[in-house]
Each structure stands twice: as C-alpha cells, then as structure tokens.
Design a protein around this motif. Structure first.
Motif, PDB file in Angstrom:
ATOM      1  N   UNK A   1       0.823  -1.225   0.000  1.00  0.00           N
ATOM      2  CA  UNK A   1       0.000   0.000   0.000  1.00  0.00           C
ATOM      3  C   UNK A   1       0.850   1.265   0.000  1.00  0.00           C
ATOM      4  N   UNK A   2       1.957   1.203   0.704  1.00  0.00           N
ATOM      5  CA  UNK A   2       2.843   2.365   0.775  1.00  0.00           C
ATOM      6  C   UNK A   2       3.417   2.699  -0.598  1.00  0.00           C
ATOM      7  N   UNK A   3       3.928   1.683  -1.265  1.00  0.00           N
ATOM      8  CA  UNK A   3       4.510   1.894  -2.584  1.00  0.00           C
ATOM      9  C   UNK A   3       3.434   2.308  -3.581  1.00  0.00           C
ATOM     10  N   UNK A   4       2.268   1.714  -3.447  1.00  0.00           N
ATOM     11  CA  UNK A   4       1.155   2.084  -4.324  1.00  0.00           C
ATOM     12  C   UNK A   4       0.813   3.559  -4.161  1.00  0.00           C
ATOM     13  N   UNK A   5       0.762   3.991  -2.916  1.00  0.00           N
ATOM     14  CA  UNK A   5       0.485   5.406  -2.638  1.00  0.00           C
ATOM     15  C   UNK A   5       1.571   6.299  -3.261  1.00  0.00           C
ATOM     16  N   UNK A   6       2.820   5.895  -3.077  1.00  0.00           N
ATOM     17  CA  UNK A   6       3.929   6.678  -3.636  1.00  0.00           C
ATOM     18  C   UNK A   6       3.804   6.768  -5.151  1.00  0.00           C
ATOM     19  N   UNK A   7       3.463   5.641  -5.743  1.00  0.00           N
ATOM     20  CA  UNK A   7       3.321   5.586  -7.195  1.00  0.00           C
ATOM     21  C   UNK A   7       2.198   6.513  -7.667  1.00  0.00           C
ATOM     22  N   UNK A   8       1.082   6.489  -6.963  1.00  0.00           N
ATOM     23  CA  UNK A   8      -0.068   7.303  -7.361  1.00  0.00           C
ATOM     24  C   UNK A   8       0.142   8.794  -7.132  1.00  0.00           C
ATOM     25  N   UNK A   9       0.966   9.136  -6.138  1.00  0.00           N
ATOM     26  CA  UNK A   9       1.114  10.543  -5.783  1.00  0.00           C
ATOM     27  C   UNK A   9       2.412  11.172  -6.252  1.00  0.00           C
ATOM     28  N   UNK A  10       3.283  10.355  -6.814  1.00  0.00           N
ATOM     29  CA  UNK A  10       4.632  10.822  -7.142  1.00  0.00           C
ATOM     30  C   UNK A  10       4.627  12.067  -8.025  1.00  0.00           C
ATOM     31  N   UNK A  11       3.837  12.045  -9.082  1.00  0.00           N
ATOM     32  CA  UNK A  11       3.863  13.167 -10.017  1.00  0.00           C
ATOM     33  C   UNK A  11       3.384  14.464  -9.364  1.00  0.00           C
ATOM     34  N   UNK A  12       2.270  14.390  -8.648  1.00  0.00           N
ATOM     35  CA  UNK A  12       1.771  15.573  -7.940  1.00  0.00           C
ATOM     36  C   UNK A  12       2.809  16.116  -6.971  1.00  0.00           C
ATOM     37  N   UNK A  13       3.431  15.220  -6.231  1.00  0.00           N
ATOM     38  CA  UNK A  13       4.397  15.632  -5.215  1.00  0.00           C
ATOM     39  C   UNK A  13       5.589  16.334  -5.850  1.00  0.00           C
ATOM     40  N   UNK A  14       6.138  15.721  -6.874  1.00  0.00           N
ATOM     41  CA  UNK A  14       7.345  16.285  -7.474  1.00  0.00           C
ATOM     42  C   UNK A  14       7.057  17.529  -8.310  1.00  0.00           C
ATOM     43  N   UNK A  15       5.815  17.676  -8.765  1.00  0.00           N
ATOM     44  CA  UNK A  15       5.458  18.892  -9.508  1.00  0.00           C
ATOM     45  C   UNK A  15       4.983  20.013  -8.591  1.00  0.00           C
ATOM     46  N   UNK A  16       5.028  19.757  -7.300  1.00  0.00           N
ATOM     47  CA  UNK A  16       4.641  20.796  -6.348  1.00  0.00           C
ATOM     48  C   UNK A  16       3.156  21.095  -6.324  1.00  0.00           C
ATOM     49  N   UNK A  17       2.351  20.129  -6.749  1.00  0.00           N
ATOM     50  CA  UNK A  17       0.905  20.354  -6.725  1.00  0.00           C
ATOM     51  C   UNK A  17       0.311  19.964  -5.379  1.00  0.00           C
ATOM     52  N   UNK A  18      -0.617  20.761  -4.948  1.00  0.00           N
ATOM     53  CA  UNK A  18      -1.313  20.419  -3.687  1.00  0.00           C
ATOM     54  C   UNK A  18      -2.410  19.461  -4.023  1.00  0.00           C
TER      55      UNK A  18
END
Lengths: 133, 133
Positions: free
Chosen positions: B116-133
DNA sequence: TAAGGTACTCACCTTTTGGTAAGTTGTGGT
DNA sequence: ACCACAACTTACCAAAAGGTGAGTACCTTA
C-alpha cells in the motif's frame, strides 16, 4: 512471461498481488515513485512523519522527540517534507521564534500507511535481530 | 504533557493515533526497531521485497527487475533480508548455478504493509514532485 | 575455439549522507 | 553586562552507502 503462474509452495493467503501497473511504474530506474519513496523512507523522514501524526509540534519538540537527530538533519528533513507537500510550516512572528509543524492532508494519508509498518517493525524487531524464526 | 490535546485545526478522521508504547519504542536512538526499519526502508530493500511479493524469483530475474541495482548491492540486500528472516534462499546444486529467492511468512507479512505504501507513492509521485497540492 | 550465461566475491574509488561546532537575531532573565 | 533561548544556516569533516570492473568455476551454444 506469464503473470498467472505463482509459486505453488506459497500459501494462497500470504501472497501480495501488485496492483495493475505498479511494477512497471516502480521498478524502472529514475522513475518519480523511486524519488518519492526515497524521501519518505529516509532515516529521519519516517520518524518525523510519525511524530507529527500525533499532532502539531514545534521545532524543539521534534528535535527532542526524534532522539539523536542533529539540527542540520531536522532542518533538511523538514524542508524536503514541506516541499513534498506532506508537512505544513507555520512560523509565528514572535520573539523568541516559534515555528509549528503539522501534517498536511497528504501527510496524514501517508502516515496512515506508515504507522502499521512502524508498528510491525516495533513488534518484530527483537525476534528479527535475535535471529528467531 | 497532555496526550488528549490534539490540534483543533486537523480533521478528526485524518489523525493517526500511535499504538500504546510505539513512540517510546521507536524514537529512542539505537533501539532495535530503528535498525529493522533501516533494513526494510533501505533504497533497494523495498524494491526487492516488492518484487518477491509476486513470488519466487531467481537471482538474475531480480537483477533485471530492480532496474539499476548493482550485483554488489543485490547480494548485500538479499543477505540482510535473509539474516532478518524475511527472505528464503534456495540454492540448487546444478551447473550453471541456480538460486531461487522467495519471501518467508514474515516477509509476506511485511510486504503486505509495504505494497500500500509503494502504491500510494506511485499514485502521488507526479503531484508531489510537480509541487501540486 | 571462443563467447556467454550463472551467481557470486573482492578491491578500489566516488558519492551521498550525516555529524560537529560555530555563528545569527532579538529579547528576557540574573 | 552577560548568558540563554529559539530556530535556524554555514563550513568542514567523517562515515556509510553505493558503483565499477575484475575474477571465479563450469557448462552450453555458435
């Protein structure tokens, strides 16, 4: 490659099926998920996220909480987590300075997944390090 | 210190309550849980555990799977995970050599929390690295 | 005959991570 | 007058993590 072939020796209920697309998304070198994973599984990242999951805390509280962290690493870790939108920094314009840190919604989502992991590590640590099966 | 005081600004359903004793067990420097946590949240540890959660695999398969890993690090990571009782090593006495790696029961327990942790990272990675809230 | 696969280990070097100690700013306490 | 506190930053250094390329043993394939 046949994805339906599972090792027969493993009990059915123990297998973790990877969600669609996860494997392709995480295993390639230099993919975004690896970067994010590195941030949140960093030595101090986990501890800070965990501490903040108990609620808002100020700099000096976090420093005492995550025993052994240096001021440099605390600053660095908090900066990374803030950039990643996981931690919120609220600086009061008072003297002496007061800065409160808390988790954002995204941060709480994450800590919800981190807590079971850390709990498991805590419960199994002694067995693991003593070489017990 | 009053454990019942929670930041009023945070929505009730987002708070993660730490299990009794966790904070004391995880935060002290040099405690066993920190060591275990370091093993399983290591850069390559997560990937190997994740790969093996799909089932038994041999050395060369893992090497290709965890793209970018060096032979040295694969050997080292597998050794640590084996010592920790998370991974099982089965060496066939054949030529050319064949060694199969799989998760132990303890390893499957862990991977169940890691996925679940890796899945979450995978799903949120782009938003996080693009600085999107 | 030569190259390539298999599962490693070893020695050496670079990169990253992390620690230490000092400096900063302004106020309040002794 | 001076030290402490709070929340940092900076420079410098040590340690740990990680990469590179070689070597190993034996067999199979071209």
């Amino acid at each position: 490659m046949d994805a339906t072939v599972w090792p027969a020796s493993l009990p059915e209920d123990l297998r973790a099926h990877l969600p669609e697309g996860l494997a392709d998304g995480v295993f390639p070198a230099g993919c975004p998920s690896r970067t994010v994973l590195d941030h949140i599984t960093s030595k101090w990242g986990v501890l800070i996220l965990l501490a903040l999951s108990e609620g808002e805390q100020r700099w000096s509280e976090l420093r005492r909480r995550a025993e052994g962290i240096s001021e440099k690493m605390l600053a660095q870790t908090l900066k990374t987590l803030e950039r990643d939108g996981l931690v919120l920094r609220k600086a009061q314009p008072v003297i002496p300075p007061r800065v409160d840190y808390s988790l954002t919604q995204r941060g709480y989502e994450l800590s919800g997944l981190l807590v079971p992991l850390v709990t498991w590590a805590y419960n199994n640590a002694d067995d693991i390090l003593n070489g017990e099966r």
